[in-house]
Write an enzyme that holds these catalytic residues in place. Structure first.
Site, PDB file in Angstrom:
ATOM      1  N   SER A 233       0.826  -1.216   0.000  1.00 12.09           N
ATOM      2  CA  SER A 233       0.000   0.000   0.000  1.00 12.09           C
ATOM      3  C   SER A 233       0.856   1.260   0.000  1.00 12.09           C
ATOM      4  CB  SER A 233      -0.975  -0.001   1.174  1.00 12.09           C
ATOM      5  OG  SER A 233      -0.309  -0.271   2.373  1.00 12.09           O
ATOM      6  N   HIS A 263      -2.198  -8.756   2.449  1.00 15.85           N
ATOM      7  CA  HIS A 263      -1.800  -7.489   3.086  1.00 15.85           C
ATOM      8  C   HIS A 263      -2.866  -7.148   4.139  1.00 15.85           C
ATOM      9  CE1 HIS A 263       0.335  -3.808   3.523  1.00 15.85           C
ATOM     10  NE2 HIS A 263      -0.061  -3.149   2.448  1.00 15.85           N
ATOM     11  N   HIS A 309       5.672 -12.748   7.633  1.00 17.33           N
ATOM     12  CA  HIS A 309       5.855 -11.357   7.212  1.00 17.33           C
ATOM     13  C   HIS A 309       6.983 -11.281   6.195  1.00 17.33           C
ATOM     14  CE1 HIS A 309       6.254  -6.971   7.475  1.00 17.33           C
ATOM     15  NE2 HIS A 309       5.011  -7.016   7.899  1.00 17.33           N
ATOM     16  N   ARG A 318       3.404  -5.035  17.475  1.00 13.91           N
ATOM     17  CA  ARG A 318       2.011  -4.564  17.460  1.00 13.91           C
ATOM     18  C   ARG A 318       1.079  -5.705  17.888  1.00 13.91           C
ATOM     19  NH1 ARG A 318       1.926  -2.674  11.381  1.00 13.91           N
ATOM     20  NH2 ARG A 318       2.824  -4.764  11.275  1.00 13.91           N
ATOM     21  N   ASP A 364      -1.987  -8.533  12.210  1.00 11.58           N
ATOM     22  CA  ASP A 364      -3.360  -8.943  11.947  1.00 11.58           C
ATOM     23  C   ASP A 364      -3.810 -10.159  12.749  1.00 11.58           C
ATOM     24  OD1 ASP A 364      -3.856  -6.937  10.065  1.00 11.58           O
ATOM     25  OD2 ASP A 364      -2.709  -8.040   8.566  1.00 11.58           O
TER      26      ASP A 364
HETATM   27  N1  AMX Z   1       0.946 -19.721   6.076  1.00 13.74           N
HETATM   28  C1  AMX Z   1       1.272 -20.558   5.049  1.00 13.74           C
HETATM   29  N2  AMX Z   1       2.298 -20.331   4.207  1.00 13.74           N
HETATM   30  C2  AMX Z   1       3.036 -19.248   4.442  1.00 13.74           C
HETATM   31  C3  AMX Z   1       2.788 -18.356   5.496  1.00 13.74           C
HETATM   32  C4  AMX Z   1       1.672 -18.637   6.325  1.00 13.74           C
HETATM   33  N3  AMX Z   1       1.303 -17.829   7.316  1.00 13.74           N
HETATM   34  N4  AMX Z   1       3.708 -17.364   5.460  1.00 13.74           N
HETATM   35  C5  AMX Z   1       4.515 -17.613   4.406  1.00 13.74           C
HETATM   36  N5  AMX Z   1       4.096 -18.733   3.785  1.00 13.74           N
HETATM   37  C6  AMX Z   1       4.640 -19.326   2.548  1.00 13.74           C
HETATM   38  C7  AMX Z   1       4.450 -18.336   1.395  1.00 13.74           C
HETATM   39  O1  AMX Z   1       3.113 -18.416   0.860  1.00 13.74           O
HETATM   40  C8  AMX Z   1       5.519 -18.790   0.424  1.00 13.74           C
HETATM   41  O2  AMX Z   1       5.045 -19.948  -0.219  1.00 13.74           O
HETATM   42  P1  AMX Z   1       5.346 -20.189  -1.796  1.00 13.74           P
HETATM   43  O3  AMX Z   1       6.829 -20.108  -1.924  1.00 13.74           O
HETATM   44  O4  AMX Z   1       4.778 -21.534  -2.064  1.00 13.74           O
HETATM   45  O5  AMX Z   1       4.649 -19.084  -2.526  1.00 13.74           O
HETATM   46  C9  AMX Z   1       6.649 -19.208   1.367  1.00 13.74           C
HETATM   47  O6  AMX Z   1       6.034 -19.493   2.639  1.00 13.74           O
HETATM   48  C10 AMX Z   1       7.723 -18.174   1.567  1.00 13.74           C
HETATM   49  O7  AMX Z   1       7.131 -16.989   2.049  1.00 13.74           O
HETATM   50  P2  AMX Z   1       7.963 -15.959   2.924  1.00 13.74           P
HETATM   51  O8  AMX Z   1       9.171 -15.569   2.144  1.00 13.74           O
HETATM   52  O9  AMX Z   1       8.138 -16.468   4.298  1.00 13.74           O
HETATM   53  O10 AMX Z   1       6.936 -14.756   3.021  1.00 13.74           O
HETATM   54  P3  AMX Z   1       6.563 -13.705   1.884  1.00 13.74           P
HETATM   55  O11 AMX Z   1       7.423 -12.511   2.070  1.00 13.74           O
HETATM   56  O12 AMX Z   1       6.508 -14.302   0.520  1.00 13.74           O
HETATM   57  O13 AMX Z   1       5.041 -13.357   2.271  1.00 13.74           O
HETATM   58  C11 AMX Z   1       3.249 -12.835   3.689  1.00 13.74           C
HETATM   59  C12 AMX Z   1       4.726 -12.627   3.416  1.00 13.74           C
HETATM   60  C13 AMX Z   1       2.796 -11.905   4.802  1.00 13.74           C
HETATM   61  C14 AMX Z   1       2.437 -12.472   2.414  1.00 13.74           C
HETATM   62  C15 AMX Z   1       3.016 -14.315   4.076  1.00 13.74           C
HETATM   63  O14 AMX Z   1       3.704 -14.606   5.277  1.00 13.74           O
HETATM   64  C16 AMX Z   1       1.557 -14.662   4.240  1.00 13.74           C
HETATM   65  O15 AMX Z   1       0.876 -14.945   3.237  1.00 13.74           O
HETATM   66  N6  AMX Z   1       1.011 -14.647   5.511  1.00 13.74           N
HETATM   67  C17 AMX Z   1      -0.372 -14.866   5.744  1.00 13.74           C
HETATM   68  C18 AMX Z   1      -1.189 -13.649   5.327  1.00 13.74           C
HETATM   69  C19 AMX Z   1      -0.937 -12.503   6.282  1.00 13.74           C
HETATM   70  O16 AMX Z   1      -0.961 -12.646   7.488  1.00 13.74           O
HETATM   71  N7  AMX Z   1      -0.756 -11.289   5.718  1.00 13.74           N
HETATM   72  C20 AMX Z   1      -0.615 -10.050   6.528  1.00 13.74           C
HETATM   73  C21 AMX Z   1       0.778  -9.475   6.520  1.00 13.74           C
HETATM   74  C22 AMX Z   1       0.813  -8.188   7.283  1.00 13.74           C
HETATM   75  C23 AMX Z   1       0.078  -7.117   6.558  1.00 13.74           C
HETATM   76  O17 AMX Z   1       0.478  -6.676   5.504  1.00 13.74           O
HETATM   77  N8  AMX Z   1      -1.029  -6.675   7.084  1.00 13.74           N
END
Ligand code: AMX
Length: 430
Positions: A233, A263, A309, A318, A364
């Site tokens: 964002s 996000h 994250h 937080r 979150d």
């Molecule tokens: N559950 C399952 N799988 C997860 C995970 C979780 N909570 N967190 C990371 N992974 C997976 C990713 O999907 C990715 O899988 P892929 O290679 O098959 O695509 C792999 O682990 C590597 O990811 P990463 O390098 O650890 O994280 P990232 O930087 O790619 O993604 C984030 C970060 C937040 C999108 C991811 O951790 C996620 O999807 N979390 C759950 C959703 C969430 O809580 N989002 C909120 C984030 C905070 C915000 O912006 N408000």
């Protein structure tokens, strides 16, 4: 002239000269490089943006202008706005001056309500919020002054005017989105005696006999205010603003990014996951049940929302603040109890999956359970709350960027063929 504007008018030329000098004397210094994996991987970790409002060290979490967020939890969002913009917390008279300035600008144009009421009744609250911001673009002071030939060193000032006008009306608009979208009855007029966050709570109209919901919202609006500038964002908002699209365009674009499930929408998804868990196990699950449910979620190809994250590698401070709030104000709530239990159990489950870099909760993971406890049960609305707070950061970043005189954003993309040619060259050399 408002005290905040006067402060910025004194600070910004100094900052601009400092940045000019850094660029002139050290523009060639290499601060980062980009690998093939980073180019395909969302630029993760590439240091190519400057953000002075806040930073997120992976081992600490959010630090606003040098102050860790854990030390700011008792502050009002207006104080945080002043801090984001100036690097200092406001004195009492400065805070009052800013609050009076916001009150003066708090009238929502009538056409906003007409537009929101004309939207399909099943519109997502984020689509409604962002439409309302965008439809107000005609009010932009930046655009009006730009059309009259505004000089470049005044861009920050016109952007600041837009910031004040947007921040002033956001609580009423966001509360209106809630009341219209969820059929809560008439809009509730603003109470001029209340601070920005408390007035938002008042206009939402959710009964708060203990006053604890207002306390939660003060915390919520403070915790979500900014998270450096590489997240979807903030980066979107900054990129759009760098084209000199005014703040109405850039903020609504940035918040469109916040509406994504990876996000800001994760808070909505996270509560849904917690409620599903309680439903499945008829109340707060045991550790073994929770572990099995988390594993089931992962093996079905879904993410465990609220965990992981892109930058953080520790429990988000937080989340810690929300957990402490819940322990103090609603320790016996079964939904909150599950939130706390997930924190005990899920990181160990995620640690077993090698590709997950951060097994810890993000912001979150905890907020939804608390909002639910206090009667804000329409979780499709949660990202709007996030947006009201994050607008402070996105708008402040734009004022600082225009003050610094930063140019239009334009990184270079390459083709897969070009990457293959680089690989061939590197292989030939080896
Ligand atoms: N559950 C399952 N799988 C997860 C995970 C979780 N909570 N967190 C990371 N992974 C997976 C990713 O999907 C990715 O899988 P892929 O290679 O098959 O695509 C792999 O682990 C590597 O990811 P990463 O390098 O650890 O994280 P990232 O930087 O790619 O993604 C984030 C970060 C937040 C999108 C991811 O951790 C996620 O999807 N979390 C759950 C959703 C969430 O809580 N989002 C909120 C984030 C905070 C915000 O912006 N408000």
């Amino acid at each position: 002239m408002s005290k905040l504007r006067a402060k910025l008018a004194a600070q910004i030329p100094v900052m601009r000269d400092e940045i000019k000098k850094i660029n002139k004397d050290h523009g060639d210094l290499v601060i980062s490089e980009c690998t093939v994996a980073q180019a395909y991987g969302g630029m993760r970790g590439v240091k190519s943006l400057v953000c002075d409002t806040s930073e997120v060290p992976p081992d600490k979490g959010l630090v606003i202008r040098g102050i860790p967020i854990a030390q700011l939890t008792d502050k009002l969002p207006e104080e945080i706005l002043w801090l984001l913009l100036t690097g200092e917390l406001p004195k009492k008279d400065e805070l009052e001056d800013l609050q009076a300035e916001l009150k003066k600008r708090g009238k929502v144009p009538d056409y906003v309500w007409a537009v929101l009421r004309a939207m399909p009744p099943d519109s997502h609250p984020m689509a409604m919020l962002n439409t309302a911001i965008l439809v107000m673009e005609k009010e932009s002071v930046f655009r009006a002054r730009y059309d009259k030939g505004m000089k470049k060193d005044e861009y920050w000032d016109a952007t600041f005017e837009d910031l004040l006008n947007i921040v002033a009306v956001l609580p009423a608009i966001a509360a209106g989105v809630y009341r219209i979208r969820f059929k809560k009855g008439d809009l509730i007029p603003s109470n001029p005696k209340l601070d920005w966050g408390a007035d938002y709570v008042h206009m939402l109209g959710i009964p708060d006999p203990t006053g604890n919901f207002a306390k939660l919202m003060q915390l919520y609006l403070t915790l979500h205010c900014d998270h450096e500038s590489g997240n979807v964002s903030a980066m979107t908002g900054a990129t759009v603003n760098s084209a000199l699209s005014d703040l109405y365009y850039s903020l609504s674009a940035g918040l469109d990014g916040l509406a994504g499930p990876l996000h800001g929408l994760a808070n909505q998804e996270c509560l849904a996951w917690i409620l599903d868990t309680n439903k499945k196990f008829n109340g707060s699950p045991t550790d073994a049940q929770l572990k099995a449910y988390a594993q089931e979620t992962l093996s079905s190809g879904r993410v465990v929302p609220g965990y992981g994250h892109a930058v953080l590698r520790v429990t988000d401070p937080r989340f810690d603040a929300f957990l402490a709030f819940g322990k103090k104000y609603c320790a016996n709530d079964p939904v909150f109890q599950t939130v706390a239990k997930v924190f005990d159990v899920v990181p160990d489950v995620l640690k077993q999956i090698q590709k997950i870099k951060d097994p810890w909760p993000n912001v979150d993971a905890g907020s939804g359970g608390l909002l639910y406890h206090f009667g804000l049960t329409e979780f499709a609305y949660y990202t709007v709350l996030f947006s009201v707070s994050r607008a402070l950061g996105i708008c402040s970043q734009a004022v600082v960027a225009r003050g610094a005189g930063l140019p239009i954003t334009r990184p270079k993309s390459v083709t897969t063929k070009w990457i293959q040619s680089q690989i061939a060259k590197a292989t030939a050399k080896a």
